[in-house]
Design a protein around this motif. Structure first.
Motif, PDB file in Angstrom:
ATOM      1  N   LEU A 198      -6.230   7.064  12.011  1.00 54.72           N
ATOM      2  CA  LEU A 198      -7.023   6.763  10.821  1.00 54.72           C
ATOM      3  C   LEU A 198      -6.719   7.777   9.724  1.00 54.72           C
ATOM      4  O   LEU A 198      -6.708   8.987   9.956  1.00 54.72           O
ATOM      5  N   VAL A 199      -6.464   7.274   8.520  1.00 46.35           N
ATOM      6  CA  VAL A 199      -6.246   8.135   7.352  1.00 46.35           C
ATOM      7  C   VAL A 199      -7.466   8.015   6.445  1.00 46.35           C
ATOM      8  O   VAL A 199      -7.843   6.906   6.050  1.00 46.35           O
ATOM      9  N   VAL A 200      -8.086   9.132   6.151  1.00 50.25           N
ATOM     10  CA  VAL A 200      -9.219   9.172   5.222  1.00 50.25           C
ATOM     11  C   VAL A 200      -8.747   9.875   3.960  1.00 50.25           C
ATOM     12  O   VAL A 200      -8.391  11.058   3.985  1.00 50.25           O
ATOM     13  N   TYR A 201      -8.749   9.147   2.851  1.00 55.04           N
ATOM     14  CA  TYR A 201      -8.171   9.676   1.613  1.00 55.04           C
ATOM     15  C   TYR A 201      -9.018   9.223   0.428  1.00 55.04           C
ATOM     16  O   TYR A 201      -9.190   8.023   0.197  1.00 55.04           O
ATOM     17  N   ARG A 202      -9.596  10.185  -0.268  1.00 52.24           N
ATOM     18  CA  ARG A 202     -10.413   9.915  -1.455  1.00 52.24           C
ATOM     19  C   ARG A 202     -11.517   8.893  -1.174  1.00 52.24           C
ATOM     20  O   ARG A 202     -11.772   7.984  -1.968  1.00 52.24           O
ATOM     21  N   GLY A 203     -12.141   9.037  -0.017  1.00 50.90           N
ATOM     22  CA  GLY A 203     -13.264   8.173   0.338  1.00 50.90           C
ATOM     23  C   GLY A 203     -12.890   6.865   0.984  1.00 50.90           C
ATOM     24  O   GLY A 203     -13.762   6.143   1.481  1.00 50.90           O
ATOM     25  N   ALA A 204     -11.605   6.530   0.996  1.00 45.71           N
ATOM     26  CA  ALA A 204     -11.148   5.281   1.629  1.00 45.71           C
ATOM     27  C   ALA A 204     -10.631   5.578   3.031  1.00 45.71           C
ATOM     28  O   ALA A 204     -10.129   6.666   3.301  1.00 45.71           O
ATOM     29  N   LYS A 205     -10.771   4.595   3.933  1.00 43.96           N
ATOM     30  CA  LYS A 205     -10.271   4.717   5.294  1.00 43.96           C
ATOM     31  C   LYS A 205      -9.291   3.572   5.567  1.00 43.96           C
ATOM     32  O   LYS A 205      -9.591   2.416   5.275  1.00 43.96           O
ATOM     33  N   PHE A 206      -8.126   3.916   6.107  1.00 42.93           N
ATOM     34  CA  PHE A 206      -7.174   2.865   6.445  1.00 42.93           C
ATOM     35  C   PHE A 206      -6.308   3.299   7.618  1.00 42.93           C
ATOM     36  O   PHE A 206      -6.205   4.483   7.956  1.00 42.93           O
ATOM     37  N   TYR A 207      -5.675   2.281   8.243  1.00 44.15           N
ATOM     38  CA  TYR A 207      -4.811   2.491   9.401  1.00 44.15           C
ATOM     39  C   TYR A 207      -3.376   2.105   9.052  1.00 44.15           C
ATOM     40  O   TYR A 207      -3.140   1.321   8.120  1.00 44.15           O
ATOM     41  N   PRO A 208      -2.391   2.621   9.807  1.00 43.64           N
ATOM     42  CA  PRO A 208      -0.994   2.261   9.539  1.00 43.64           C
ATOM     43  C   PRO A 208      -0.733   0.759   9.534  1.00 43.64           C
ATOM     44  O   PRO A 208       0.138   0.281   8.805  1.00 43.64           O
ATOM     45  N   SER A 209      -1.466  -0.006  10.351  1.00 43.79           N
ATOM     46  CA  SER A 209      -1.241  -1.452  10.411  1.00 43.79           C
ATOM     47  C   SER A 209      -1.446  -2.114   9.055  1.00 43.79           C
ATOM     48  O   SER A 209      -0.774  -3.105   8.735  1.00 43.79           O
ATOM     49  N   GLN A 210      -2.364  -1.565   8.240  1.00 38.69           N
ATOM     50  CA  GLN A 210      -2.589  -2.131   6.910  1.00 38.69           C
ATOM     51  C   GLN A 210      -1.400  -1.852   5.992  1.00 38.69           C
ATOM     52  O   GLN A 210      -0.993  -2.705   5.204  1.00 38.69           O
ATOM     53  N   VAL A 211      -0.847  -0.655   6.106  1.00 41.04           N
ATOM     54  CA  VAL A 211       0.352  -0.311   5.331  1.00 41.04           C
ATOM     55  C   VAL A 211       1.532  -1.151   5.804  1.00 41.04           C
ATOM     56  O   VAL A 211       2.331  -1.644   5.004  1.00 41.04           O
ATOM     57  N   GLU A 212       1.630  -1.341   7.112  1.00 40.77           N
ATOM     58  CA  GLU A 212       2.710  -2.140   7.695  1.00 40.77           C
ATOM     59  C   GLU A 212       2.705  -3.561   7.143  1.00 40.77           C
ATOM     60  O   GLU A 212       3.756  -4.108   6.790  1.00 40.77           O
ATOM     61  N   GLU A 213       1.521  -4.156   7.054  1.00 44.38           N
ATOM     62  CA  GLU A 213       1.412  -5.523   6.548  1.00 44.38           C
ATOM     63  C   GLU A 213       1.919  -5.613   5.110  1.00 44.38           C
ATOM     64  O   GLU A 213       2.591  -6.579   4.731  1.00 44.38           O
ATOM     65  N   VAL A 214       1.629  -4.586   4.317  1.00 46.26           N
ATOM     66  CA  VAL A 214       2.074  -4.588   2.918  1.00 46.26           C
ATOM     67  C   VAL A 214       3.585  -4.400   2.831  1.00 46.26           C
ATOM     68  O   VAL A 214       4.293  -5.183   2.193  1.00 46.26           O
ATOM     69  N   VAL A 215       4.109  -3.353   3.485  1.00 44.28           N
ATOM     70  CA  VAL A 215       5.529  -3.022   3.386  1.00 44.28           C
ATOM     71  C   VAL A 215       6.395  -4.173   3.885  1.00 44.28           C
ATOM     72  O   VAL A 215       7.366  -4.562   3.227  1.00 44.28           O
ATOM     73  N   ARG A 216       6.023  -4.743   5.026  1.00 41.32           N
ATOM     74  CA  ARG A 216       6.850  -5.804   5.593  1.00 41.32           C
ATOM     75  C   ARG A 216       6.636  -7.144   4.913  1.00 41.32           C
ATOM     76  O   ARG A 216       7.309  -8.121   5.231  1.00 41.32           O
ATOM     77  N   GLY A 217       5.730  -7.174   3.957  1.00 42.54           N
ATOM     78  CA  GLY A 217       5.565  -8.362   3.135  1.00 42.54           C
ATOM     79  C   GLY A 217       6.515  -8.415   1.948  1.00 42.54           C
ATOM     80  O   GLY A 217       6.585  -9.423   1.247  1.00 42.54           O
ATOM     81  N   PHE A 218       7.270  -7.319   1.713  1.00 42.47           N
ATOM     82  CA  PHE A 218       8.256  -7.268   0.630  1.00 42.47           C
ATOM     83  C   PHE A 218       9.650  -7.499   1.204  1.00 42.47           C
ATOM     84  O   PHE A 218      10.169  -6.644   1.934  1.00 42.47           O
ATOM     85  N   PRO A 219      10.299  -8.610   0.897  1.00 41.35           N
ATOM     86  CA  PRO A 219      11.643  -8.854   1.433  1.00 41.35           C
ATOM     87  C   PRO A 219      12.667  -7.841   0.939  1.00 41.35           C
ATOM     88  O   PRO A 219      13.727  -7.690   1.558  1.00 41.35           O
ATOM     89  N   GLU A 220      12.378  -7.153  -0.173  1.00 38.81           N
ATOM     90  CA  GLU A 220      13.317  -6.153  -0.699  1.00 38.81           C
ATOM     91  C   GLU A 220      13.329  -4.869   0.132  1.00 38.81           C
ATOM     92  O   GLU A 220      14.195  -4.017  -0.054  1.00 38.81           O
ATOM     93  N   LEU A 221      12.338  -4.725   1.049  1.00 41.59           N
ATOM     94  CA  LEU A 221      12.225  -3.525   1.862  1.00 41.59           C
ATOM     95  C   LEU A 221      12.612  -3.813   3.299  1.00 41.59           C
ATOM     96  O   LEU A 221      12.446  -4.929   3.794  1.00 41.59           O
ATOM     97  N   SER A 222      13.113  -2.786   3.983  1.00 38.72           N
ATOM     98  CA  SER A 222      13.386  -2.913   5.417  1.00 38.72           C
ATOM     99  C   SER A 222      12.060  -2.867   6.170  1.00 38.72           C
ATOM    100  O   SER A 222      10.990  -2.717   5.578  1.00 38.72           O
ATOM    101  N   SER A 223      12.124  -2.936   7.488  1.00 44.80           N
ATOM    102  CA  SER A 223      10.908  -2.925   8.305  1.00 44.80           C
ATOM    103  C   SER A 223      10.355  -1.522   8.529  1.00 44.80           C
ATOM    104  O   SER A 223       9.235  -1.363   9.014  1.00 44.80           O
ATOM    105  N   GLU A 224      11.127  -0.500   8.205  1.00 43.21           N
ATOM    106  CA  GLU A 224      10.724   0.874   8.486  1.00 43.21           C
ATOM    107  C   GLU A 224       9.825   1.435   7.391  1.00 43.21           C
ATOM    108  O   GLU A 224       9.992   1.123   6.208  1.00 43.21           O
ATOM    109  N   TYR A 225       8.898   2.276   7.803  1.00 50.77           N
ATOM    110  CA  TYR A 225       8.032   2.958   6.845  1.00 50.77           C
ATOM    111  C   TYR A 225       7.438   4.196   7.506  1.00 50.77           C
ATOM    112  O   TYR A 225       7.479   4.345   8.734  1.00 50.77           O
ATOM    113  N   ARG A 226       6.892   5.083   6.690  1.00 54.50           N
ATOM    114  CA  ARG A 226       6.227   6.282   7.194  1.00 54.50           C
ATOM    115  C   ARG A 226       5.098   6.632   6.239  1.00 54.50           C
ATOM    116  O   ARG A 226       5.203   6.397   5.028  1.00 54.50           O
TER     117      ARG A 226
END
Length: 466
Positions: free
Chosen positions: A332-360
Motif C-alpha cells: 500500500l502506498v499512502v501519498y498526500r492523503g490518498a491510498k493506492f496499490y500497484p494493481s491500480q497503477v498496473e491497470e493504467v500503465v498496461r492500458g496504454f498501447p504505447e507502453l510496454s508491460s513493465e513499470y515500477r
C-alpha cells in the motif's frame, strides 16, 4: 467428458462442504494441541472447542515473521512441525524474497493432497489427458514447478519441464512440440509475448495459467497476456508455506476457486484483524485442514482479496476470490492523503498501447512518510511519443486520486524477471534523485559487478535460483 476432475468434491453443497470443514478443523486442532508445543503455548487459555467455523476467529493469527523466528530458534523447522522426521518426504522453503526463507516439509499424504488439488485446478483450465504442458514455474526448492509436474502426471499430460526463465528455450520447445498450455508468472508470460512479437513467431498456446504474483485477473494484464500469447489466460494462486498451488480459475474466468476441502479461508481487516463481511476487501487468512507435516492455523498471508460464496456459473461451489489476488497489504502506498496499490497503477500503465508491460513505483520516504512518488514506465517502441507522459499522468490522477510524477524509459530499460516482479521500490529521501538517481544506481551496479564478478553458474543452478 465430465467438466470436473473431482465432481463429488467440487460440487458439494455449501452445507455439506462446511460440515466437512468443521469435522476436519476439529481433528486438526486436537492433533496440533496434542503434538505441538508451539500451538500449546500459542493457544494457552483459549477455549479450543469449535462449534462453528466462525469460532476460529478467536484464535490468534500466525505471521511469516513468527514462523521465521520459530525456525531460527528451534531448527530446522520449528516446534509447529507435527509429523515425525521418518514421515518427511520433501522439503520446500519460501522464496526468501522478504527475508530468511521459511521451510516446509511434506509427508507422502501431503504430496498426494497437493497433487490432487493441483490436478483439479489444471483440469478446470481445460487441460485433458494427452495434452502438452510447457511448465515455466521454477523447479527445485521453490516448488510450484514440482506441484504442477506431479499434477500433470496425474492428469496424463505430456510435460515439458523447462522451469523458469530462458525464453529461448521456451521458444524452442514451443516450435518443436506445439504445447497447448503454459504455466508461468504473469511477468514472464508478458516477456515471452514480447519476444514472440519481436521474432514474428506465432504462439501455439491455447491455455495460460499464471501465478506467483498478483495481476492475471487485472483486465489490462489479462488482455495483454491473451493478445501477445494468443491464449486464454487463467489465474493461479498458492503460497509455499500453505501449498504451492491451491486456488485457480475455471473456464468461466469468474475468480479464483479455493480448494475448501483442504483449506479454510478467511478475510480480515489489515488493521484490526477482525473478519470483514463477505464481498469486502481484506487480507487472506488461511488454515490447513489436512496438512500433516507443517500445518498452519490462521496464517496471515498479507495478500488482499474479496470473497464470495455464491455458486459459480461453472457449477462449482467452493468460494471464490473475485478479481483474484488484488495485491499485498504491505505494498500500500499512502501519498498526500490518498491510498493506492500497484494493481491500480498496473491497470493504467498496461492500458496504454504505447507502453510496454513493465513499470515500477518509486517512493521517496522521510520518517516513514511518502514525500514523493514516481511512476516509471517504459516505451513499447523506440522514439518519443508526444503528449504521452502528460496523458499517463492525467490518467493516474483520475484512478489514484493523487498526481504522482511520471518518468518514461527507453524500451528494455526496466528489468524483466521470471519470478516475482518487485513493483514498489522505497528509498530514503536523501537517496531519491529521480532520473539522475537511476543513472547513478545503474553506474554503481555496473562498477560493483566489475569489481566483484559473480562466479559462473551452470544452467541447472540458475534454474533453481530463479
Amino acid at each position: 467428458m465430465q467438466p470436473y476432475w473431482e465432481p463429488h468434491v467440487e460440487t458439494l453443497s455449501r452445507k455439506e462442504l462446511e460440515a466437512l470443514q468443521l469435522e476436519r478443523l476439529r481433528q486438526q486442532l486436537a492433533r496440533l494441541y496434542r503434538e505441538s508445543s508451539f500451538y500449546r503455548e500459542k493457544w494457552a487459555g483459549l477455549d479450543l472447542e469449535v462449534r462453528h467455523l466462525e469460532d476460529l476467529a478467536r484464535f490468534p493469527v500466525i505471521t511469516k515473521a513468527e514462523l521465521r523466528a520459530e525456525q531460527q530458534a528451534f531448527p530446522p523447522l520449528g516446534r509447529y512441525t507435527a509429523a515425525e522426521a521418518s514421515a518427511w518426504r520433501e522439503y520446500h522453503p519460501s522464496s526468501g524474497t522478504t527475508g530468511y526463507p521459511v521451510g516446509t516439509v511434506w509427508t507422502q499424504r501431503d504430496v498426494e493432497n497437493i497433487t490432487r488439488v493441483t490436478a483439479r485446478i489444471l483440469y478446470g483450465y481445460g487441460l485433458r489427458p494427452g495434452d502438452t504442458l510447457l511448465n515455466g514455474f521454477s523447479y527445485g526448492l521453490w516448488v510450484a514447478g514440482l506441484a504442477v509436474h506431479y499434477a500433470a502426471k496425474e492428469l496424463g499430460l505430456f510435460v515439458l519441464p523447462v522451469g523458469a526463465g530462458y525464453a529461448e528455450r521456451h521458444l524452442e520447445l514451443m516450435a518443436r512440440f506445439r504445447p497447448k498450455a503454459l504455466t508461468a508468472t504473469p511477468s514472464f508470460g508478458l516477456y515471452l509475448g514480447e519476444v514472440l512479437r519481436e521474432k514474428g513467431v506465432e504462439s501455439p498456446l491455447h491455455i495460460g495459467a499464471f501465478g506467483g504474483e498478483a495481476g492475471t485477473e487485472n483486465p489490462a494484464t489479462r488482455a495483454r497476456l491473451q493478445e501477445t500469447l494468443g491464449l486464454k489466460a487463467y489465474d493461479f494462486y498458492g503460497l509455499a508455506e500453505m501449498g504451492p498451488t491451491f486456488a485457480g480459475e475455471c473456464e468461466a474466468q469468474e475468480g479464483l476457486h479455493f480448494a475448501e476441502d483442504h483449506y479454510l479461508v478467511e478475510v480480515v481487516d489489515p488493521e484490526t484483524r477482525e473478519p470483514v463481511p463477505e464481498g469486502e476487501v481484506g487480507v487472506l487468512v488461511l488454515t490447513h485442514l489436512t496438512r500433516e507435516a507443517t500445518p498452519l492455523v490462521r496464517y496471515y498471508t498479507g495478500d488482499l482479496a474479496r470473497l464470495t460464496r455464491e455458486r459459480c456459473t461453472c457449477g462449482r461451489t467452493h468460494l471464490r476470490a473475485l478479481g483474484g489476488i488484488l495485491g499485498r497489504a504491505d505494498d500500500l502506498v499512502v501519498y498526500r492523503g490518498a491510498k493506492f496499490y500497484p494493481s491500480q497503477v498496473e491497470e493504467v500503465v498496461r492500458g496504454f498501447p504505447e507502453l510496454s508491460s513493465e513499470y515500477r513505483i518509486e517512493v521517496a520516504e522521510e520518517n516513514g512518510v511518502a514525500r514523493e512518488v514516481v511512476v516509471v514506465a517504459e516505451l513499447a517502441q523506440p522514439g518519443e511519443v508526444p503528449g504521452l507522459e502528460d496523458a499517463l499522468q492525467r490518467r493516474l490522477k483520475e484512478v489514484l486520486g493523487v498526481t504522482p510524477k511520471v518518468r518514461l524509459e527507453r524500451p528494455g530499460a526496466l528489468e524483466r524477471t521470471a519470478f516475482k516482479a518487485k513493483r514498489v521500490v522505497r528509498h530514503g529521501r536523501a537517496l531519491f534523485l529521480g532520473r539522475w538517481g537511476e543513472i547513478l544506481r545503474r553506474a554503481l551496479k555496473t562498477r560493483l559487478r566489475r569489481l566483484f564478478p559473480a562466479p559462473r553458474q551452470s544452467l541447472e543452478e540458475v534454474d533453481v535460483r530463479t
